[in-house]
Design a protein around this motif. Structure first.
Motif, short mmCIF file in Angstrom:
data_model
loop_
_atom_site.label_atom_id
_atom_site.label_comp_id
_atom_site.label_asym_id
_atom_site.label_seq_id
_atom_site.Cartn_x
_atom_site.Cartn_y
_atom_site.Cartn_z
N ALA A 1 15.58 -2.40 4.18
CA ALA A 1 16.04 -3.90 4.46
C ALA A 1 14.82 -4.62 4.31
CB ALA A 1 16.65 -4.23 5.75
N LYS A 2 13.84 -4.29 4.97
CA LYS A 2 12.33 -4.73 4.86
C LYS A 2 11.79 -4.95 3.48
CE LYS A 2 10.91 -4.65 9.89
NZ LYS A 2 9.92 -4.15 10.66
N TYR A 3 12.11 -3.59 2.91
CA TYR A 3 11.43 -3.14 1.41
C TYR A 3 11.97 -4.20 0.57
CZ TYR A 3 9.92 -1.03 -2.64
OH TYR A 3 9.41 -0.69 -3.99
N GLU A 4 13.46 -4.39 0.49
CA GLU A 4 14.13 -5.22 -0.26
C GLU A 4 13.98 -6.77 -0.18
OE1 GLU A 4 18.39 -4.25 0.35
OE2 GLU A 4 17.86 -2.12 -0.66
N ALA A 5 13.75 -7.13 1.05
CA ALA A 5 13.50 -8.49 1.49
C ALA A 5 11.95 -8.85 1.00
CB ALA A 5 13.34 -8.65 2.77
N ILE A 6 10.96 -8.06 0.98
CA ILE A 6 9.71 -8.19 0.40
C ILE A 6 9.83 -8.30 -0.97
CG2 ILE A 6 7.34 -7.46 0.73
CD1 ILE A 6 7.74 -6.39 3.28
N ASP A 7 10.25 -7.38 -1.38
CA ASP A 7 10.40 -6.91 -3.01
C ASP A 7 11.05 -8.23 -3.61
OD1 ASP A 7 9.89 -4.97 -5.25
OD2 ASP A 7 12.21 -5.44 -5.68
N ASN B 1 0.92 -1.24 -0.06
CA ASN B 1 -0.12 0.11 0.05
C ASN B 1 0.81 1.24 0.06
OD1 ASN B 1 -2.91 -0.83 0.26
ND2 ASN B 1 -1.98 -2.11 2.04
N GLY B 2 2.25 1.07 -0.22
CA GLY B 2 3.09 2.22 -0.48
C GLY B 2 3.39 2.90 0.84
N GLY B 3 3.18 2.23 2.03
CA GLY B 3 3.60 2.62 3.38
C GLY B 3 4.99 2.84 3.72
N SER B 4 5.35 3.44 4.78
CA SER B 4 6.82 3.47 5.18
C SER B 4 7.42 2.33 5.62
CB SER B 4 6.93 4.55 6.30
OG SER B 4 8.27 4.67 6.68
N LEU B 5 8.71 1.96 5.16
CA LEU B 5 9.40 0.66 5.31
C LEU B 5 10.68 1.02 5.58
CD1 LEU B 5 7.64 -2.14 3.30
CD2 LEU B 5 7.69 -2.20 6.01
N SER B 6 11.67 0.04 6.32
CA SER B 6 12.99 0.24 6.26
C SER B 6 13.55 -0.48 4.88
CB SER B 6 13.79 -0.55 7.52
OG SER B 6 13.51 -1.89 7.26
#
Length: 327
Positions: free
Chosen positions: A29-35, A22-27
């Motif tokens: 590291a978490k963004y890259e792992a999920i992506d 949903n385009g929310g705020s993430l670190s």
């Protein structure tokens, strides 16, 4: 594959995956792992579940006065750029220059649970009759400044004053105006008032001869012919839009007037025709693409950050005077 399974593979919480989607705020590291997991698995979010959870579909309606307009295409391009990056589809509604249809479009968008709306075709009647106040989805208005609603608008007054100053610097004293209707505050009032302010500062105090025109070349041409009939000694023309300006150039040519030798002409918009007209129009360029971007950004804030319903924001954009051969 479910959202929870994506979270387990990425080593994060389900709420982190939700924020990612949903385009929310993430670190980072978490963004890259999920992506990485989403790209490897080919996961596609369940849009129906999202709609049920949020109460709206990820669509934004943009209401415009007409489709065949450079300013409309620029604004829609800017808005779509921001909205598509946030995962929203853009739905276009054209009024065909019938302002009364604004309320119908907004009603339709609400009935289909759209996330929000951007209205480019606003006028003061929509404020007086409560069209915007009744709208229950987030709304941003462009091109007009209404203090009770979120708006992205232009410095029409300042640009009109600067254009008129160019006429005065060229030695023009008998200046006339081709205006839009007063139901459009930006074009029919603010731009005319900017002309009057420049004239007043120059000590030119008689009433400004003005003819109201529709937003097309033929109407601008007819208005110019009328002004020439009533004021044959005119030597400067302010036109509220480029289309009116191109009509004025045609009428002046038919009347045997040379531009800029006999009459100087300025206009608003900097559309593509200014590159091929003879002479080319001196005009004010408005930043319509940026207007669309800013409007979409304000709308997304209202949709996704769940801001206080009564909170409104206004952004005024600048302009650029483009000097060409008509002055």
């Amino acid at each position: 594959m479910t959202l929870r399974e994506i979270a387990e593979l990425a080593g994060v919480s389900p709420s982190a995956v939700s924020r990612y989607l949903n385009g929310g705020s993430l670190s980072s590291a978490k963004y890259e792992a999920i992506d990485k997991v989403i790209k490897e698995t080919g996961y596609v979010p369940n849009q129906v579940a999202h709609n049920l959870r949020t109460g709206h579909v990820k669509q934004v309606g943009i209401v415009v006065p007409k489709i065949h307009s450079q300013s409309v295409s620029q604004l829609v391009e800017g808005a779509h750029e921001v909205l598509s990056q946030a995962g929203y589809m853009t739905v276009l509604g054209s009024l065909g220059n019938e302002p009364s249809s604004v309320s119908q479009y907004l009603d339709w968008m609400q009935s289909y649970h759209m996330a929000g709306a951007i209205v480019m075709a606003a006028n003061d009647a929509d404020v007086r009759n409560g069209t915007f106040a009744r709208c229950e989805i987030p709304l941003v208005i462009t091109g007009q400044h209404f203090k009770d609603f979120s708006c992205v608008y232009h410095d029409d007054w300042g640009a009109a004053k600067d254009l008129t100053q160019l006429l005065l610097e060229a030695g023009r004293k008998k200046i006339v105006c081709i205006s839009g209707p007063k139901t459009d505050p930006a074009i029919g009032t603010n731009r005319v008032e900017g002309v009057k302010a420049a004239l007043w500062e120059a000590g030119i105090t008689p009433a400004l001869p003005t003819v109201v025109s529709s937003f097309d070349m033929e109407s601008g041409k007819a208005a110019m012919h009328r002004l020439l009939k009533d004021h044959p000694d005119l030597d400067g023309v302010f036109c509220a839009t480029d289309s009116m300006g191109h009509g004025a150039l045609l009428a002046l040519k038919e009347a045997g007037k040379r531009v800029p030798e006999d009459v100087s002409v300025v206009a608003f918009g900097n559309d593509w025709a200014n590159e091929v007209s003879e002479p080319r129009l001196t005009t004010a360029e408005l930043y319509q693409t940026q207007c669309g971007r800013d409007a979409a950004t304000l709308l997304l804030e209202a949709i996704e950050q769940e801001k206080e319903p009564g909170l409104s924001r206004q952004i005024m954009l600048g302009y650029k005077i483009v000097k060409r051969g008509s002055v």
